[in-house]
Motif scaffolding. Sequence first.
Motif, mmCIF file in Angstrom:
data_model
loop_
_atom_site.group_PDB
_atom_site.id
_atom_site.type_symbol
_atom_site.label_atom_id
_atom_site.label_comp_id
_atom_site.label_asym_id
_atom_site.label_seq_id
_atom_site.Cartn_x
_atom_site.Cartn_y
_atom_site.Cartn_z
ATOM 1 N N GLU A 75 0.827 -1.205 0.000
ATOM 2 C CA GLU A 75 0.000 0.000 0.000
ATOM 3 C C GLU A 75 0.865 1.260 0.000
ATOM 4 O O GLU A 75 1.906 1.291 0.665
ATOM 5 N N PRO A 76 0.474 2.309 -0.729
ATOM 6 C CA PRO A 76 -0.708 2.356 -1.612
ATOM 7 C C PRO A 76 -0.469 1.575 -2.900
ATOM 8 O O PRO A 76 0.513 1.839 -3.603
ATOM 9 N N PHE A 77 -1.345 0.619 -3.175
ATOM 10 C CA PHE A 77 -1.192 -0.235 -4.346
ATOM 11 C C PHE A 77 -1.414 0.594 -5.601
ATOM 12 O O PHE A 77 -2.310 1.438 -5.641
ATOM 13 N N PRO A 78 -0.594 0.390 -6.651
ATOM 14 C CA PRO A 78 -0.710 1.216 -7.866
ATOM 15 C C PRO A 78 -2.126 1.205 -8.451
ATOM 16 O O PRO A 78 -2.726 0.155 -8.642
ATOM 17 N N SER A 79 -2.624 2.375 -8.741
ATOM 18 C CA SER A 79 -3.970 2.534 -9.291
ATOM 19 C C SER A 79 -3.963 2.292 -10.797
ATOM 20 O O SER A 79 -2.908 2.237 -11.443
ATOM 21 N N LEU A 80 -5.158 2.198 -11.357
ATOM 22 C CA LEU A 80 -5.282 2.063 -12.803
ATOM 23 C C LEU A 80 -4.694 3.288 -13.500
ATOM 24 O O LEU A 80 -4.034 3.166 -14.541
ATOM 25 N N GLU A 81 -4.910 4.471 -12.929
ATOM 26 C CA GLU A 81 -4.369 5.698 -13.527
ATOM 27 C C GLU A 81 -2.844 5.645 -13.592
ATOM 28 O O GLU A 81 -2.238 6.020 -14.610
ATOM 29 N N HIS A 82 -2.226 5.178 -12.516
ATOM 30 C CA HIS A 82 -0.761 5.095 -12.497
ATOM 31 C C HIS A 82 -0.261 4.091 -13.530
ATOM 32 O O HIS A 82 0.730 4.333 -14.232
ATOM 33 N N ARG A 83 -0.953 2.979 -13.651
ATOM 34 C CA ARG A 83 -0.555 1.958 -14.626
ATOM 35 C C ARG A 83 -0.684 2.491 -16.053
ATOM 36 O O ARG A 83 0.162 2.209 -16.910
ATOM 37 N N MET A 84 -1.738 3.279 -16.308
ATOM 38 C CA MET A 84 -1.904 3.848 -17.639
ATOM 39 C C MET A 84 -0.851 4.920 -17.927
ATOM 40 O O MET A 84 -0.442 5.101 -19.078
ATOM 41 N N ASP A 85 -0.393 5.609 -16.895
ATOM 42 C CA ASP A 85 0.718 6.554 -17.081
ATOM 43 C C ASP A 85 1.964 5.816 -17.544
ATOM 44 O O ASP A 85 2.686 6.282 -18.444
ATOM 45 N N VAL A 86 2.228 4.664 -16.922
ATOM 46 C CA VAL A 86 3.379 3.850 -17.326
ATOM 47 C C VAL A 86 3.199 3.344 -18.754
ATOM 48 O O VAL A 86 4.133 3.363 -19.569
ATOM 49 N N TYR A 87 1.993 2.896 -19.068
ATOM 50 C CA TYR A 87 1.712 2.417 -20.426
ATOM 51 C C TYR A 87 1.969 3.514 -21.458
ATOM 52 O O TYR A 87 2.645 3.291 -22.476
ATOM 53 N N ASN A 88 1.440 4.701 -21.203
ATOM 54 C CA ASN A 88 1.583 5.799 -22.160
ATOM 55 C C ASN A 88 3.024 6.281 -22.289
ATOM 56 O O ASN A 88 3.392 6.866 -23.311
ATOM 57 N N LYS A 89 3.838 6.025 -21.280
ATOM 58 C CA LYS A 89 5.244 6.395 -21.352
ATOM 59 C C LYS A 89 6.047 5.407 -22.195
ATOM 60 O O LYS A 89 6.872 5.807 -23.024
ATOM 61 N N TYR A 90 5.787 4.111 -21.999
ATOM 62 C CA TYR A 90 6.650 3.096 -22.605
ATOM 63 C C TYR A 90 6.084 2.440 -23.868
ATOM 64 O O TYR A 90 6.853 2.040 -24.756
ATOM 65 N N ALA A 91 4.773 2.293 -23.986
ATOM 66 C CA ALA A 91 4.204 1.566 -25.128
ATOM 67 C C ALA A 91 4.527 2.219 -26.477
ATOM 68 O O ALA A 91 4.891 1.512 -27.422
ATOM 69 N N PRO A 92 4.419 3.545 -26.613
ATOM 70 C CA PRO A 92 4.750 4.141 -27.920
ATOM 71 C C PRO A 92 6.207 3.925 -28.315
ATOM 72 O O PRO A 92 6.505 3.636 -29.483
#
Length: 356
Positions: A75-92
Amino acid sequence: MTRITSIGTASPRHCHQQDDILQFMQHVYTPAEDDKRKLKFLYHQSGIQKRYSVLQDFSKPAAEWKFFPATENLEPFPSLEHRMDVYNKYAPLLSVDAIRDCMHNVLAEEEVTHLITVSCTGMSAPGLDLQVMELMDLPKTIFRTSINFMGCYAAIHALKLADAFCQSSSRVNVLIVCTELCTIHFQRDATIDNMTSSLLFGDGAAAMLVSNDPGRRGLKIENFYSRVITKGKRDMAWELSSTGFLMTLSGYIPDLIQEDFKEIADQALGNSDQPVEHWCIHPGGKKVLQAIEKSLGLRSNELDCSYEVLKNYGNMSSPTILYVLKEIFRQEKPGKLFGAAFGPGLTVETFTGIFE
């Protein structure tokens, strides 16, 4: 005539040995000693040696974690928003790496007429398609579309769309990129589904160039065939939650596939009397591949490319079958190919082609 002319792949920089991931999971799930032994046995029987992730945490001590909090209950366990921030940083960026590997000395950016992006591990608008278009400086007039949330078979669905584009216009060059960051959706609850997912999945990207240019050689696409095994509808699922995406992955999947796959393959191959030289099967897991072997009566070496990808990358969802196809491309051996992948539904997508 539609042809797959080139394939490229890209992996994140963090390579995790399966034994290191096991230690992370044993620390987080904190099972009893008997359960730890069972988990260790499952990891050692997985057929996976290493996997890649955009996260470094899985082979680092807790004091060095960057994504997960180094607390007793995470805790605090990563939220969906935080995970999507990581996705948008690395996926492109990972997508562009795969595309460049695919297009190197094959095609110039301005020659791409269609762009299809595929992902089930992240979504936003503007999304991955526009991010890739901007990073690659692709034509602003390019035809683009996205395939989301279809899971492991989505690359074949994208290939179907690319074939339709090639059939409808002349001089078409379709760029498909499949990018998945499965590991950012790790869940801490010690359920069978969560522990199975943590054992199998990794991150990766793969790009594929599909063209009807008669001057290009490669895998000539012959046919597509799909079927939904409705009795397995809830055995493979992928749902949203406030702490990331939740995977359901039942232990019955290999049995369901083994029971139905021979009939599906026979329907897909039709009346063709040409033997299959290449089996391009999505390595959803070691037991899935063994089920395919039993169902089709294959020799022990006929799924070597699938086992090799599973060993070195794990299951990356949609890009995985393209990693297998890339291995087959490297053999430069003519003959008929049969490809298949599996996803939520339980959906089986197949395609056949000829190496010229």
